[in-house]
Write a protein that holds these residues in place. Structure first.
Motif, PDB file in Angstrom:
ATOM      1  N   CYS A 166       0.952  -1.056  -0.516  1.00  0.00           N
ATOM      2  CA  CYS A 166      -0.767   0.034   0.236  1.00  0.00           C
ATOM      3  C   CYS A 166       0.533   1.192   0.692  1.00  0.00           C
ATOM      4  O   CYS A 166       1.774   1.009   0.890  1.00  0.00           O
ATOM      5  N   LEU A 167       1.125   1.797  -0.606  1.00  0.00           N
ATOM      6  CA  LEU A 167       1.773   3.387  -1.310  1.00  0.00           C
ATOM      7  C   LEU A 167       0.988   4.570  -0.329  1.00  0.00           C
ATOM      8  O   LEU A 167      -1.093   4.602  -0.809  1.00  0.00           O
ATOM      9  N   ILE A 168       1.612   5.247   0.369  1.00  0.00           N
ATOM     10  CA  ILE A 168       0.834   6.560   1.244  1.00  0.00           C
ATOM     11  C   ILE A 168       1.329   7.656   0.862  1.00  0.00           C
ATOM     12  O   ILE A 168       2.494   7.935   1.833  1.00  0.00           O
ATOM     13  N   PRO A 169       0.962   8.575   0.028  1.00  0.00           N
ATOM     14  CA  PRO A 169       2.150   9.765   0.184  1.00  0.00           C
ATOM     15  C   PRO A 169       1.927  10.567   0.957  1.00  0.00           C
ATOM     16  O   PRO A 169       0.533  10.466   1.817  1.00  0.00           O
ATOM     17  N   ALA A 170       3.114  11.367   1.466  1.00  0.00           N
ATOM     18  CA  ALA A 170       2.200  12.477   2.368  1.00  0.00           C
ATOM     19  C   ALA A 170       1.929  13.216   2.462  1.00  0.00           C
ATOM     20  O   ALA A 170       1.825  13.353   1.673  1.00  0.00           O
ATOM     21  N   GLY A 171       0.895  13.796   3.328  1.00  0.00           N
ATOM     22  CA  GLY A 171       0.157  14.673   3.455  1.00  0.00           C
ATOM     23  C   GLY A 171       0.542  16.186   3.497  1.00  0.00           C
ATOM     24  O   GLY A 171       1.222  17.183   2.172  1.00  0.00           O
ATOM     25  N   ASN A 172       2.270  16.132   4.736  1.00  0.00           N
ATOM     26  CA  ASN A 172       2.497  17.075   5.022  1.00  0.00           C
ATOM     27  C   ASN A 172       3.777  17.059   5.777  1.00  0.00           C
ATOM     28  O   ASN A 172       3.437  17.043   6.984  1.00  0.00           O
ATOM     29  N   PRO A 173       4.281  16.410   4.964  1.00  0.00           N
ATOM     30  CA  PRO A 173       5.700  16.444   5.602  1.00  0.00           C
ATOM     31  C   PRO A 173       6.858  16.819   6.542  1.00  0.00           C
ATOM     32  O   PRO A 173       7.357  17.845   5.718  1.00  0.00           O
ATOM     33  N   PRO A 174       6.888  16.578   7.636  1.00  0.00           N
ATOM     34  CA  PRO A 174       7.416  16.852   8.198  1.00  0.00           C
ATOM     35  C   PRO A 174       9.020  17.923   8.192  1.00  0.00           C
ATOM     36  O   PRO A 174       9.592  19.082   8.929  1.00  0.00           O
ATOM     37  N   LEU A 175       9.682  17.148   8.247  1.00  0.00           N
ATOM     38  CA  LEU A 175      11.444  16.965   7.921  1.00  0.00           C
ATOM     39  C   LEU A 175      11.814  17.315   6.877  1.00  0.00           C
ATOM     40  O   LEU A 175      13.271  17.137   6.470  1.00  0.00           O
ATOM     41  N   ARG A 176      11.353  17.867   5.895  1.00  0.00           N
ATOM     42  CA  ARG A 176      11.097  18.466   4.237  1.00  0.00           C
ATOM     43  C   ARG A 176      10.944  19.013   4.116  1.00  0.00           C
ATOM     44  O   ARG A 176       9.597  19.686   5.220  1.00  0.00           O
ATOM     45  N   ASP A 177      11.734  20.230   2.932  1.00  0.00           N
ATOM     46  CA  ASP A 177      10.854  21.593   2.672  1.00  0.00           C
ATOM     47  C   ASP A 177       9.447  21.354   2.674  1.00  0.00           C
ATOM     48  O   ASP A 177       9.070  19.379   1.238  1.00  0.00           O
ATOM     49  N   ALA A 178       8.118  22.127   1.683  1.00  0.00           N
ATOM     50  CA  ALA A 178       7.456  22.403   1.422  1.00  0.00           C
ATOM     51  C   ALA A 178       7.091  21.270  -0.036  1.00  0.00           C
ATOM     52  O   ALA A 178       7.997  21.353  -0.745  1.00  0.00           O
ATOM     53  N   PRO A 179       6.331  20.169  -0.426  1.00  0.00           N
ATOM     54  CA  PRO A 179       6.249  19.603  -1.359  1.00  0.00           C
ATOM     55  C   PRO A 179       6.199  20.539  -2.038  1.00  0.00           C
ATOM     56  O   PRO A 179       5.129  21.012  -2.343  1.00  0.00           O
ATOM     57  N   ARG A 180       6.708  20.708  -3.345  1.00  0.00           N
ATOM     58  CA  ARG A 180       5.818  21.412  -4.826  1.00  0.00           C
ATOM     59  C   ARG A 180       4.799  21.060  -5.347  1.00  0.00           C
ATOM     60  O   ARG A 180       4.461  21.982  -5.449  1.00  0.00           O
ATOM     61  N   ALA A 181       4.689  19.755  -5.601  1.00  0.00           N
ATOM     62  CA  ALA A 181       3.426  19.151  -6.371  1.00  0.00           C
ATOM     63  C   ALA A 181       2.210  19.274  -4.515  1.00  0.00           C
ATOM     64  O   ALA A 181       2.658  18.795  -3.547  1.00  0.00           O
ATOM     65  N   ALA A 182       1.084  19.922  -5.431  1.00  0.00           N
ATOM     66  CA  ALA A 182      -0.229  19.668  -3.315  1.00  0.00           C
ATOM     67  C   ALA A 182      -0.464  18.479  -3.569  1.00  0.00           C
ATOM     68  O   ALA A 182      -0.094  17.532  -4.370  1.00  0.00           O
ATOM     69  N   ALA A 183      -0.674  18.513  -2.686  1.00  0.00           N
ATOM     70  CA  ALA A 183      -0.684  16.725  -1.770  1.00  0.00           C
ATOM     71  C   ALA A 183      -2.223  15.796  -2.885  1.00  0.00           C
ATOM     72  O   ALA A 183      -1.666  14.878  -3.019  1.00  0.00           O
ATOM     73  N   GLU A 184      -2.923  16.278  -3.574  1.00  0.00           N
ATOM     74  CA  GLU A 184      -3.893  16.087  -4.529  1.00  0.00           C
ATOM     75  C   GLU A 184      -3.647  15.512  -5.652  1.00  0.00           C
ATOM     76  O   GLU A 184      -3.850  14.191  -5.943  1.00  0.00           O
ATOM     77  N   HIS A 185      -2.150  16.406  -5.557  1.00  0.00           N
ATOM     78  CA  HIS A 185      -1.426  16.148  -7.254  1.00  0.00           C
ATOM     79  C   HIS A 185      -1.389  14.573  -6.926  1.00  0.00           C
ATOM     80  O   HIS A 185      -0.962  14.021  -7.816  1.00  0.00           O
ATOM     81  N   ARG A 186      -0.117  14.892  -5.779  1.00  0.00           N
ATOM     82  CA  ARG A 186       0.414  13.835  -5.533  1.00  0.00           C
ATOM     83  C   ARG A 186      -0.258  12.756  -5.164  1.00  0.00           C
ATOM     84  O   ARG A 186       0.192  11.346  -5.591  1.00  0.00           O
ATOM     85  N   LEU A 187      -1.299  12.031  -4.732  1.00  0.00           N
ATOM     86  CA  LEU A 187      -2.102  11.175  -4.455  1.00  0.00           C
ATOM     87  C   LEU A 187      -2.558  10.568  -5.682  1.00  0.00           C
ATOM     88  O   LEU A 187      -2.311   9.599  -6.584  1.00  0.00           O
ATOM     89  N   ALA A 188      -3.466  11.913  -7.066  1.00  0.00           N
ATOM     90  CA  ALA A 188      -3.307  11.416  -7.737  1.00  0.00           C
ATOM     91  C   ALA A 188      -2.446  10.006  -9.481  1.00  0.00           C
ATOM     92  O   ALA A 188      -2.748   9.933  -9.878  1.00  0.00           O
ATOM     93  N   MET A 189      -0.998  11.296  -8.568  1.00  0.00           N
ATOM     94  CA  MET A 189      -0.296  10.308  -9.499  1.00  0.00           C
ATOM     95  C   MET A 189       0.229   9.522  -9.070  1.00  0.00           C
ATOM     96  O   MET A 189       0.250   8.288  -9.800  1.00  0.00           O
ATOM     97  N   VAL A 190       0.690   8.931  -7.713  1.00  0.00           N
ATOM     98  CA  VAL A 190       0.341   7.461  -7.239  1.00  0.00           C
ATOM     99  C   VAL A 190      -0.484   6.623  -8.077  1.00  0.00           C
ATOM    100  O   VAL A 190      -0.163   5.415  -7.753  1.00  0.00           O
ATOM    101  N   GLU A 191      -1.448   7.529  -7.626  1.00  0.00           N
ATOM    102  CA  GLU A 191      -2.691   6.324  -8.035  1.00  0.00           C
ATOM    103  C   GLU A 191      -2.581   6.095  -9.164  1.00  0.00           C
ATOM    104  O   GLU A 191      -2.573   5.147 -10.099  1.00  0.00           O
ATOM    105  N   ARG A 192      -2.203   6.355 -10.074  1.00  0.00           N
ATOM    106  CA  ARG A 192      -2.075   6.524 -11.987  1.00  0.00           C
ATOM    107  C   ARG A 192      -0.501   6.033 -12.389  1.00  0.00           C
ATOM    108  O   ARG A 192      -0.662   4.905 -12.986  1.00  0.00           O
ATOM    109  N   ALA A 193       0.715   6.041 -11.214  1.00  0.00           N
ATOM    110  CA  ALA A 193       1.502   5.156 -11.490  1.00  0.00           C
ATOM    111  C   ALA A 193       1.117   3.590 -10.771  1.00  0.00           C
ATOM    112  O   ALA A 193       1.340   2.488 -11.503  1.00  0.00           O
ATOM    113  N   ILE A 194       0.213   3.315  -9.954  1.00  0.00           N
ATOM    114  CA  ILE A 194      -0.050   2.350  -9.418  1.00  0.00           C
ATOM    115  C   ILE A 194      -0.753   0.950 -10.675  1.00  0.00           C
ATOM    116  O   ILE A 194      -1.640   0.215 -10.721  1.00  0.00           O
ATOM    117  N   ALA A 195      -2.439   2.883 -11.495  1.00  0.00           N
ATOM    118  CA  ALA A 195      -3.377   1.711 -11.555  1.00  0.00           C
ATOM    119  C   ALA A 195      -2.909   0.409 -12.574  1.00  0.00           C
ATOM    120  O   ALA A 195      -1.693  -0.096 -13.455  1.00  0.00           O
TER     121      ALA A 195
END
Ligand code: ATP
Length: 231
Positions: free
Chosen positions: A40-69
Motif C-alpha cells: 500500500c503506497l501512502i503519499p505524505a500529506g504534509n511531510p514534517p522533516l523536509r521542505d514543503a513538496p512542490r506539488a500539492a498533496a492532491e496532485h501527488r495522490l493522483a499521480m501515485v494512483e496513476r502510477a500503480i493503476a
C-alpha cells in the motif's frame, strides 16, 4: 489457501513528488522478496522533516494512483493526504493501519536506506518497532554498512545502530511475527530521485522512462513542475 487478511502487508510512505520508477521498483521487489500479499503506497500529506513538496498533496495522490493503476497487488492509502492540515507522522499512520488489521497480521514499513538512516529524527521513532517490521531497501549512494558494524570497544554507536543490530532479520522472519524486525533487502540499483526529476522538468528536459507514462501524462496536463517556458 491462507486468508489474505492475515498475510504480510507492505506500507510504503513517501512524498512522491513525483512518483518515479525507483519507487515502483522498490515496491515491486519488496513484494516479491518479502512475501507481501499487497503493498500500500501512502503519499505524505504534509511531510514534517523536509521542505514543503512542490506539488500539492492532491496532485501527488493522483499521480501515485496513476502510477500503480493496473498493477496487481498494489493499493493506495489516501489517509495522510486527507489529514494534510497536520504534519504526517509515520507512527500515527502505522497506529491507524494497525487498527484496520488483525493484531497478528505482519505489517512491513518499506523504506529506502537514506530514509532509514534518518529514522532517529522521526516522531516517536522507537514506537515504530512495536507497530511494524521495517524493511530497508538498498539505494545508490546510501550505505547501511556503517549502521551494521559492531562499534569498537568503548564506542557506543547511535541508538539506531543498536536497534539495527538487535533487530536485524531476514525475509523469513517477517511472517513469524506481526512487528519488530529490521530487514535489509537488495533491489535493482536505480540512481533516480524526485529532486533530479523536478530539476529536469523545471528546465524543460525530458523525464520519459524516469516516471511511468501515466504520471508523465498527468504532469503534462497539470501546471505542477514545469516553469511557464518549460514544456
Ligand atoms: P526527493 O528527491 O524529493 O527527496 P525521493 O526520490 O527520495 O524524493 P521520496 O518520495 O522522498 O523520494 O521517497 C520515498 C521512499 O522511497 C524513501 O524511503 C526513499 O528512500 C525511497 N526511494 C526513493 N527513490 C529511491 C531509489 N531510487 N532507490 C531506492 N529507494 C528509493
Amino acid at each position: 489457501m491462507s486468508d489474505p487478511g492475515t498475510l504480510p502487508l507492505g506500507l510504503f510512505g513517501g512524498t512522491f513528488d513525483p512518483p518515479h520508477i525507483g519507487h515502483l521498483r522498490l515496491a515491486i521487489e519488496a513484494r516479491e522478496a518479502l512475501g507481501l500479499a499487497e503493498v500500500c503506497l501512502i503519499p505524505a500529506g504534509n511531510p514534517p522533516l523536509r521542505d514543503a513538496p512542490r506539488a500539492a498533496a492532491e496532485h501527488r495522490l493522483a499521480m501515485v494512483e496513476r502510477a500503480i493503476a493496473g498493477l496487481a497487488g498494489f493499493g493506495v492509502d489516501p489517509g495522510e493526504v486527507a489529514a494534510a492540515a497536520q504534519p504526517s507522522y509515520t507512527v500515527a499512520t502505522l497506529e491507524r493501519q494497525r487498527r484496520l488489521h488483525s493484531p497478528a497480521r505482519p505489517l512491513v514499513l518499506l523504506l529506502g536506506a537514506d530514509a532509514f538512516s534518518r529514522l532517529e529524527a522521526w516522531q516517536r521513532w522507537r514506537e515504530l518497532f512495536a507497530l511494524a517490521h521495517i524493511a530497508v531497501a538498498t539505494r545508490p549512494g546510501h550505505d547501511l554498512a556503517k549502521l551494521q558494524d559492531t562499534p569498537k570497544v568503548g564506542a557506543t554507536g547511535t541508538a539506531l545502530a543498536a536497534e539495527f543490530r538487535a533487530r536485524q532479520g531476514s525475509a523469513a522472519d517477517i511472517a513469524a511475527a506481526p512487528a519488530g524486525r529490521i530487514v535489509p533487502f537488495a533491489i535493482t540499483a536505480l540512481e533516480i530521485s524526485a529532486t533530479a526529476i523536478r530539476e529536469r522538468l523545471a528546465r524543460g528536459a525530458c523525464v520519459r522512462h524516469l516516471v511511468p507514462d501515466a504520471v508523465l501524462d498527468y504532469i503534462d496536463s497539470h501546471p505542477i513542475y514545469r516553469t511557464p517556458h518549460g514544456h
